[in-house]
Motif scaffolding. Structure first.
Motif: not given
Length: 333
Positions: A29-34, A253-261
């Motif tokens: 899940x990717x959060x685009x804040x800009x 090295x596990x895959x990120x579940x959520x990250x912002x920008x």
């Protein structure tokens, strides 16, 4: 061409799932804040010529009648780089610029910013490039995630027009140009089945080439040629994607579940150590149907250029998020 004619769409902040079921990847899940403004088409030969004073494209001339010999196929990149592949006609400059490196695209962004009265986004020192101010209002390349977010346009299917009727699992000979692609794809993309003038080489393959931008239907957010025609450079280092983003310090090295920008660059132990390889998104005029899904990607060296790679530009602008019709400050007429 007047730079005031640049057409953009405003992409608002939001979230999406990175990756594709076709690629059988972990989903993040990717959060685009800009929010950002994105050019509605890839940068054209006309715009590149106006800004940089040259046209490096291998595909020049109008899409249609071709003077290429039968050995000049989409697989013969050397002949295109050498300039032996040409199309004749009078609408050449409407086609996407290509045969430009990632560094060429970076220099274009800064030059366009200066001509537009904006602050250049990048600091360039030879082949070393930094993006010091993420809020800068100058033109820039989209990040990997911004490009995929814009391509998907709020959809969750593998293609922004829906899941393919013919997927790699059930389409025969998917690595060739055989098999029946989803008929809807031709409405949105120039690719290996339709980006030609009916001519074949001695091996029976279509002689494919780029087409003028904006002739196919846009995606739901008004972006043309976001799949097909040319692949498009993005800011990130190769493999600098959230699906590989991990806690390197703690060797997790596990895959990120959520990250912002996520906007890179940041090296992980298995990435390109010389910081030269950069990512690009999308498929091209010679690609097979399955490569036109919304998460398609690849990479090449930052100084490498190819006749199937172009780019489009974006800019972060808080004022235009409030008023999408706010004018640019331009100094070049």
């Amino acid at each position: 061409m007047n730079l005031r004619d640049l057409k953009t769409v405003t992409i608002k902040p939001g979230t999406f799932l990175l990756g594709s079921q076709i690629q059988r990847e972990p989903r993040t899940k990717v959060i685009i804040t800009r929010g950002f403004d994105m050019l509605t088409t890839p940068v054209t030969q006309e715009l590149f010529l106006k800004v940089m004073g040259e046209n490096p494209s291998a595909h020049q001339g109008a899409a249609g009648a071709t003077t290429a010999d039968e050995d000049n196929t989409s697989d013969n990149l050397a002949s295109m780089r050498a300039g032996t592949f040409r199309l004749t006609g009078d609408n050449a400059l409407c086609r996407p610029v290509e045969n430009v490196s990632w560094l060429d695209a970076i220099r274009f962004c800064n030059t366009l910013s200066k001509l537009s009265g904006l602050t250049p986004a990048y600091t360039i020192d030879g082949e070393n490039v930094s993006w010091p101010d993420k809020e800068c209002d100058g033109w820039r390349l989209p990040t990997y995630c911004e490009a995929e977010y814009a391509c998907k346009a709020g959809t969750t299917t593998d293609f922004f027009f829906g899941n393919a009727l013919h997927t790699p699992e059930n389409t025969p000979d998917v690595r060739t140009r055989l098999g029946a692609p989803d008929p809807r794809l031709a409405d949105y993309a120039w690719y290996g089945h339709n980006a030609h003038a009916g001519q074949t080489n001695k091996y029976g393959r279509w002689i494919t080439f780029t087409m003028p931008v904006g002739l196919k239907l846009p995606n739901p957010w008004g972006l043309y040629d976001i799949i097909g025609n040319v692949k498009e450079w993005v800011w990130d280092l190769a493999k600098r994607h959230p699906k590989f983003l991990v806690d390197v310090k703690n060797q997790n090295y596990k895959t990120a579940l959520e990250v912002s920008d996520p906007d890179g660059p940041s090296l992980t132990p298995w990435e390109n150590k010389d910081r030269k390889a950069r990512a690009f998104k999308g498929a091209a005029y010679h690609s097979i149907a399955s490569e036109n899904h919304s998460a398609d990607d690849s990479s090449d060296g930052s100084s490498s250029a190819a006749p199937d790679i172009g780019f489009r530009v974006v800019r972060t602008n808080a004022l235009r998020m409030k008023d999408p019709h706010a004018p640019y400050r331009l100094t070049l007429q």
